[in-house]
Design an enzyme around this catalytic site. Structure first.
Site, PDB file in Angstrom:
ATOM      1  N   CYS A   1      -2.520  -0.208   7.461  1.00  0.00           N
ATOM      2  CA  CYS A   1      -1.767   1.080   6.960  1.00  0.00           C
ATOM      3  C   CYS A   1      -1.750   1.927   8.861  1.00  0.00           C
ATOM      4  CB  CYS A   1      -2.150   1.805   6.118  1.00  0.00           C
ATOM      5  SG  CYS A   1      -1.549   1.014   4.590  1.00  0.00           S
TER       6      CYS A   1
ATOM      7  N   CYS B   1      -6.079   1.863   5.447  1.00  0.00           N
ATOM      8  CA  CYS B   1      -6.937   0.707   6.118  1.00  0.00           C
ATOM      9  C   CYS B   1      -6.532   0.384   7.563  1.00  0.00           C
ATOM     10  CB  CYS B   1      -6.617  -0.393   5.358  1.00  0.00           C
ATOM     11  SG  CYS B   1      -4.979  -0.859   5.213  1.00  0.00           S
TER      12      CYS B   1
ATOM     13  N   GLU C   1       0.866   3.796   1.564  1.00  0.00           N
ATOM     14  CA  GLU C   1       1.095   4.451   3.066  1.00  0.00           C
ATOM     15  C   GLU C   1       2.452   3.818   3.607  1.00  0.00           C
ATOM     16  OE1 GLU C   1      -1.823   3.590   1.627  1.00  0.00           O
ATOM     17  OE2 GLU C   1      -3.251   4.308   2.992  1.00  0.00           O
TER      18      GLU C   1
ATOM     19  N   HIS D   1       0.795  -1.174   0.064  1.00  0.00           N
ATOM     20  CA  HIS D   1       0.104   0.157   0.158  1.00  0.00           C
ATOM     21  C   HIS D   1       0.904   1.216   0.139  1.00  0.00           C
ATOM     22  CE1 HIS D   1      -3.784  -1.861   1.886  1.00  0.00           C
ATOM     23  NE2 HIS D   1      -3.369  -2.622   1.167  1.00  0.00           N
TER      24      HIS D   1
END
Length: 157
Positions: free
Chosen positions: A89, A86, A58, A56
């Protein structure tokens, strides 16, 4: 905390990263980490191209920022993300002791920064992240809507 003009400027960089994700078929999410008025890390989703469910934007930006500053604690860093994080993260942000997060669009299906749950401000945890929400939210959401509309038109999920 209300957004500043700097927040808008840095979020535009995160949006540029999000657009890069679509070049290789990834969901358009981007992130930049800023320290002392300079970008120290930038990333976009790479799950599809890397075949990695944890790739991801992040997490990738957090990893790079830690490498750049030479420490796992991201003291003084602000992370700009085009989509609400999410749970994975958000957990990484807490573990990295990120002081501040600026979010573009909310994520009503998986958001752990206030939409579905608020892990970033959970009272039982030893760190809380200050969150500024809705910075360039319409632009961030539009990237996502166009991406998923195209996938549906192509018969993909």
């Amino acid at each position: 905390m209300p957004p500043t003009m700097d927040d808008v400027t840095w979020m535009r960089h995160a949006l540029d990263e999000a657009r890069r994700a679509t070049e290789h078929g990834d969901v358009p999410v981007g992130a930049v980490a800023v320290l002392d008025g300079a970008i120290i890390a930038r990333a976009h989703n790479r799950r599809e191209i890397d075949g990695d469910p944890t790739a991801h934007a992040e997490l990738l930006a957090i990893r790079e920022a830690s490498r750049v500053i030479g420490h796992w604690r991201l003291e003084g860093v602000t992370l700009y993300c085009t989509l609400e994080p999410c749970a994975m993260c958000a957990g990484a942000m807490i573990l990295a002791r990120l002081p501040r997060l600026v979010v573009g669009a909310p994520d009503p299906k998986a958001g752990a920064g206030g939409s579905v749950m608020d892990l970033l401000a959970h009272p039982a945890l030893n760190h809380r992240v200050e969150v500024t929400r809705g910075v360039l939210a319409d632009e961030a959401a539009d990237l996502l809507v166009r991406f998923f509309t195209r996938l549906r038109a192509e018969g993909q999920k």
